[in-house]
Design an enzyme around this catalytic site. Structure first.
Site, mmCIF file in Angstrom:
data_model
loop_
_atom_site.group_PDB
_atom_site.id
_atom_site.type_symbol
_atom_site.label_atom_id
_atom_site.label_comp_id
_atom_site.label_asym_id
_atom_site.label_seq_id
_atom_site.Cartn_x
_atom_site.Cartn_y
_atom_site.Cartn_z
ATOM 1 N N HIS A 151 0.826 -1.208 0.000
ATOM 2 C CA HIS A 151 0.000 0.000 0.000
ATOM 3 C C HIS A 151 0.865 1.263 0.000
ATOM 4 O O HIS A 151 0.463 2.301 0.518
ATOM 5 C CB HIS A 151 -0.942 0.002 1.213
ATOM 6 C CG HIS A 151 -1.927 -1.128 1.200
ATOM 7 N ND1 HIS A 151 -2.728 -1.437 2.268
ATOM 8 C CD2 HIS A 151 -2.246 -2.023 0.229
ATOM 9 C CE1 HIS A 151 -3.496 -2.482 1.966
ATOM 10 N NE2 HIS A 151 -3.212 -2.862 0.729
HETATM 11 C C1 LIG Z 1 0.307 -7.623 -4.477
HETATM 12 C C2 LIG Z 1 -0.628 -6.500 -4.120
HETATM 13 C C3 LIG Z 1 -1.734 -6.753 -3.308
HETATM 14 C C4 LIG Z 1 -2.603 -5.727 -2.964
HETATM 15 N N1 LIG Z 1 -3.779 -6.012 -2.324
HETATM 16 C C5 LIG Z 1 -4.736 -5.058 -2.223
HETATM 17 C C6 LIG Z 1 -6.047 -5.372 -1.761
HETATM 18 O O1 LIG Z 1 -6.385 -6.531 -1.476
HETATM 19 N N2 LIG Z 1 -6.948 -4.354 -1.642
HETATM 20 C C7 LIG Z 1 -6.628 -3.065 -1.963
HETATM 21 O O2 LIG Z 1 -7.472 -2.204 -1.816
HETATM 22 N N3 LIG Z 1 -5.398 -2.749 -2.422
HETATM 23 C C8 LIG Z 1 -4.461 -3.713 -2.588
HETATM 24 N N4 LIG Z 1 -3.242 -3.396 -3.117
HETATM 25 C C9 LIG Z 1 -2.927 -1.974 -3.397
HETATM 26 C C10 LIG Z 1 -3.587 -1.418 -4.643
HETATM 27 O O3 LIG Z 1 -3.750 -2.411 -5.623
HETATM 28 C C11 LIG Z 1 -2.706 -0.264 -5.164
HETATM 29 O O4 LIG Z 1 -2.495 0.678 -4.138
HETATM 30 C C12 LIG Z 1 -3.340 0.455 -6.327
HETATM 31 O O5 LIG Z 1 -3.691 -0.482 -7.322
HETATM 32 C C13 LIG Z 1 -2.378 1.499 -6.901
HETATM 33 O O6 LIG Z 1 -3.011 2.216 -7.925
HETATM 34 P P1 LIG Z 1 -2.258 3.333 -8.786
HETATM 35 O O7 LIG Z 1 -3.238 3.854 -9.778
HETATM 36 O O8 LIG Z 1 -1.641 4.297 -7.855
HETATM 37 O O9 LIG Z 1 -1.098 2.547 -9.524
HETATM 38 P P2 LIG Z 1 -1.187 1.307 -10.518
HETATM 39 O O10 LIG Z 1 -2.476 0.601 -10.449
HETATM 40 O O11 LIG Z 1 0.048 0.534 -10.290
HETATM 41 O O12 LIG Z 1 -1.158 2.002 -11.955
HETATM 42 C C14 LIG Z 1 -0.030 2.488 -12.562
HETATM 43 C C15 LIG Z 1 -0.050 2.047 -14.016
HETATM 44 O O13 LIG Z 1 0.839 2.865 -14.750
HETATM 45 C C16 LIG Z 1 1.586 2.065 -15.632
HETATM 46 N N5 LIG Z 1 2.833 2.782 -15.903
HETATM 47 C C17 LIG Z 1 3.816 3.091 -15.010
HETATM 48 N N6 LIG Z 1 4.802 3.768 -15.632
HETATM 49 C C18 LIG Z 1 4.433 3.898 -16.934
HETATM 50 C C19 LIG Z 1 5.035 4.506 -18.066
HETATM 51 N N7 LIG Z 1 6.227 5.107 -17.975
HETATM 52 N N8 LIG Z 1 4.388 4.467 -19.255
HETATM 53 C C20 LIG Z 1 3.170 3.858 -19.352
HETATM 54 N N9 LIG Z 1 2.565 3.253 -18.303
HETATM 55 C C21 LIG Z 1 3.185 3.284 -17.110
HETATM 56 C C22 LIG Z 1 1.764 0.763 -14.882
HETATM 57 O O14 LIG Z 1 2.088 -0.292 -15.755
HETATM 58 C C23 LIG Z 1 0.417 0.611 -14.201
HETATM 59 O O15 LIG Z 1 -0.521 -0.077 -14.994
HETATM 60 C C24 LIG Z 1 -2.341 -4.402 -3.433
HETATM 61 C C25 LIG Z 1 -1.240 -4.149 -4.235
HETATM 62 C C26 LIG Z 1 -0.390 -5.176 -4.609
HETATM 63 C C27 LIG Z 1 0.779 -4.881 -5.509
#
Ligand SMILES: Cc1cc2nc3c(=O)[nH]c(=O)nc-3n(C[C@H](O)[C@H](O)[C@H](O)COP(=O)(O)OP(=O)(O)OC[C@H]3O[C@@H](n4cnc5c(N)ncnc54)[C@H](O)[C@@H]3O)c2cc1C
Ligand SMILES: *[C@@H]1O[C@H](CO)[C@@H](O)[C@H](O)[C@H]1NC(C)=O
Ligand SMILES: *[C@@H]1O[C@H](CO)[C@@H](O)[C@H](O)[C@H]1NC(C)=O
Ligand SMILES: *[C@@H]1O[C@H](CO)[C@@H](O)[C@H](O)[C@H]1NC(C)=O
Ligand SMILES: *[C@@H]1O[C@H](CO)[C@@H](O)[C@H](O)[C@H]1NC(C)=O
Ligand SMILES: *[C@@H]1O[C@H](CO)[C@@H](O)[C@H](O)[C@H]1NC(C)=O
Ligand SMILES: *[C@@H]1O[C@H](CO)[C@@H](O)[C@H](O)[C@H]1NC(C)=O
Length: 580
Positions: free
Chosen positions: A515
């Site tokens: 997280h």
């Molecule tokens: C193993 C795991 C278990 C978890 N379990 C839970 C759970 O049970 N419940 C819960 O609520 N949360 C959970 N989380 C946390 C939650 O999933 C994350 O906090 C959330 O998905 C993050 O969202 P975000 O939009 O910030 O980033 P992300 O969803 O990571 O989105 C970022 C995106 O940008 C893309 N990207 C990055 N750099 C570039 C670039 N230069 N060019 C193009 N694309 C790019 C990446 O590929 C990715 O698809 C978990 C996370 C993980 C990893």
């Protein structure tokens, strides 16, 4: 009679739907915008976009779907499609995606300088494709503090929920936790709810009853396919600015395709066109720095032309520490990720997870969320968790007695860690993981809350409900615990009434619940509308803007924020009447 019949019909329909959903190809054909490979991008055919969204993740997908209702949107995602990939789609494969460290994996492993092994998503749908699926909203206080419009928040969560969220069928291990929490005094029981309330509750999940995963990518089904272009394996390397005037403004991006060829995509001429960064808590600060927005001395070191000096970029990174205890049981328990949670007043959250351990199938035994194969090596102090340690574990796995897989974990995560860290770039390559430090437990209050959480777990283990699972005429709980300790699955605090030894336990066994957040904080890097300070036509909308992680688990609120900001932008441009 009629309603019974209707129910049966619905069930048949559901089974048919699930069958279709699990057929990746069919799914896409149904109503999805075309998912194209980045190499098929042609600048000549693109007129210039109203919005270029970098990162098709947890926030990026709902944001793109919403903005595409009225405007031309380009969504660039560095990873591939989640559809037709069984490693992504099925609950029982949770640990497989995370253990896969190939460049094609939907998960990119990274290790913070603290020594804790961690993961970043690299797939359309982002973290929702590799996470444990638990779905739960932020507290009212979080919404207030963020300065969000509570009414729009209340419309945005259900938009996500009706498309991809399910109520779980409570697995036995999760049910035991729920009862144990209540018996240990983490009350009241708030039932099945998305709301963040003190006490014990059961939350939602993005897995359906068959363990099939729904993701943020599914939210693209709500897009206007005529206005949305989605490119996969499109890795943005840099945001392009016009720096000739007083205030820099974005004009487009440079990205590379799956063959390593470069392309440029541009915003249209409209003054209100924007680049929106949704690359997550590691990716967004990284992209700002790669594009020239960050601490001046870092940009100089990396020889990146300065667009704006802001030393806050990459600062204030934090990750909620997780610590867990394996509870061996006399019988195998069914695999489960997270369904129940205890929200204690002290600010630690108690959750549970179970892997798979059956004597008839010892080859496939694993510990789910805590699997050593994915780097959750909690029996080894963080500084010693190396690739070699993982390999050593994998090699010795067949020698571990099956009893050491039989049982489940109770975990605790602390809310809003006061320990803070930072991020800097190792080099100018977007594929390299930044150098991240979280400084787990550097603040004494974090340690205090961990100790409280472990003591709560101890109380739960000693409740009547757990005694039924763990006591046997032939095995005492202590004997079972001994087996797990000897098999190097468990590391038991020596004296739970000795605070110093529990503090050491917290430090030695710290792992992550993934997280992590921060790096582009509100009022430091972005304003309250998520516009990057000091430049025009650029926003950051994702977990990198959070000061604390919302709810007990963040994904609900990250998806909500994507929808919320999409609606907010539409309303600002079109008047409050904008309804999509
Ligand atoms: C193993 C795991 C278990 C978890 N379990 C839970 C759970 O049970 N419940 C819960 O609520 N949360 C959970 N989380 C946390 C939650 O999933 C994350 O906090 C959330 O998905 C993050 O969202 P975000 O939009 O910030 O980033 P992300 O969803 O990571 O989105 C970022 C995106 O940008 C893309 N990207 C990055 N750099 C570039 C670039 N230069 N060019 C193009 N694309 C790019 C990446 O590929 C990715 O698809 C978990 C996370 C993980 C990893
Ligand atoms: C799923 O993971 C396994 C094990 O890492 C790997 O061999 C396989 O190629 C992966 N499947 C896909 C579709 O990526
Ligand atoms: C939003 O929903 C919550 C319950 O989910 C409710 O308590 C609150 O009053 C609602 N706020 C607004 C502004 O509608
Ligand atoms: C819930 O617990 C927090 C402390 O973590 C406390 O500040 C808050 O007042 C509690 N809320 C209710 C409704 O009891
Ligand atoms: C990473 O950060 C740590 C702590 O800030 C520092 O000691 C180390 O030298 C950095 N490593 C690289 C490769 O920049
Ligand atoms: C657990 O193991 C320790 C050390 O191997 C031993 O001294 C102790 O008696 C064992 N306890 C039980 C209950 O088996
Ligand atoms: C726990 O505390 C009690 C009372 O202070 C003490 O008698 C006992 O020895 C302690 N147990 C351990 C294992 O330290």
């Amino acid at each position: 009679m009629a309603s019974k019949f209707g129910g049966l019909f619905l069930k048949i329909l559901l089974v048919l739907c699930i069958f279709r959903l699990s057929q990746g190809r069919e799914f896409r054909k149904m109503k999805f915008p075309n998912l194209r490979m980045a190499s098929s991008f042609s600048a000549a055919l693109s007129r210039g976009y109203d919005y270029i969204i970098i990162g098709g993740g947890t926030a990026g997908c709902p944001l793109a779907a919403t903005l595409s209702q009225k405007y031309r949107v380009l969504l660039l995602e560095r990873g591939g499609s989640p559809y037709g990939n069984a490693n992504v789609s099925y609950l029982q494969n949770f640990h497989i995606s995370l253990a896969d460290i190939s460049p094609k994996s939907p998960s990119q492993a990274f290790v913070s300088t603290d020594g804790v092994i961690n993961a970043r998503a690299r797939v359309l749908g982002g973290g929702t494709c590799i996470n444990a699926g638990f779905y739960t909203r932020a507290s009212k206080r979080f919404v207030r503090t963020a300065g969000w419009n509570a009414e729009l928040v209340n419309e945005s969560y259900p938009w996500v929920e009706k498309q991809i969220v399910h109520w779980p069928e409570l697995a036995p291990w999760q049910s035991a936790l729920k009862d144990g929490l209540l018996e240990a005094g983490v009350s009241p029981f708030n039932g099945y709810t998305f709301d963040h309330l003190n006490g014990t509750k059961v939350g939602g999940t993005i897995f359906n009853k068959n363990g099939f995963r729904h993701t943020a990518a599914d939210l693209l089904a709500s897009s206007n396919p005529h206005n949305l272009r989605v490119f996969l394996h499109a890795t943005v390397q840099r945001i392009l600015f016009n720096t000739r005037g007083q205030r820099p403004y974005t004009v487009g991006v440079i990205f590379k395709d799956e063959n390593g060829n470069r392309h440029r995509a541009y915003l249209g001429a409209g003054r209100r066109s924007e680049v929106i960064l949704t690359c997550g808590a590691i990716g967004s600060p990284q992209m700002l720095i790669l594009s020239g927005i960050g601490p001046k001395k870092d940009l100089e070191r990396l020889q990146i032309p300065l667009v704006l000096d802001n030393w806050h970029v990459g600062q204030g990174m934090s990750d909620n520490p997780m610590n867990s205890i394996f509870i061996p049981t006399k019988k195998p328990v069914e695999q489960s990720l997270i369904q129940s949670v205890g929200i204690t007043k002290m600010g630690s959250f108690i959750e549970a997870s179970s892997g798979f351990g059956q004597s008839s199938d010892s080859i496939h035994c694993h510990h789910g969320i805590m699997s050593a194969e994915i780097g959750q090596l909690s029996t080894i102090p963080p500084s010693q968790r190396t690739m070699e340690a993982i390999q050593k574990y994998s090699k010795s796995k067949h020698e571990i007695p099956v009893e050491a897989f039989q049982g489940g974990f109770i975990l605790e995560k602390i809310d809003g860690p006061l320990s803070r860290g930072h991020l800097s770039l190792v080099d100018g390559n977007v594929d390299s993981n930044p150098n991240v430090t979280f400084n787990y437990f550097s603040h004494p209050y974090d340690l205090q809350r961990c100790v409280h959480g472990i003591r709560t777990i101890e109380r739960i283990v000693h409740t009547k409900h757990f005694a039924e699972l763990t006591q046997d005429d032939s095995y005492s709980f202590e004997m079972l615990l001994n087996i797990s300790v000897k098999a190097n699955v468990n590391f038991i605090p020596k004296h739970t009434n000795d605070t110093a030894s529990l503090e050491q336990f917290c430090r030695d066994t710290v792992i992550t619940i993934w997280h992590y957040h921060g790096g582009c904080h509100v009022d430091k890097v972005v304003d309250r509308d998520y516009r990057v300070l000091g430049v025009s036509r650029l926003r950051v909308v994702d977990g990198s803007t959070f000061d604390t992680s919302p709810g007990t688990n963040p994904q609900a609120t990250v998806m909500m924020l994507g929808r919320y900001m999409g609606m907010k932008i539409l309303r600002e441009r079109m008047g409050r009447g904008a309804w999509v």
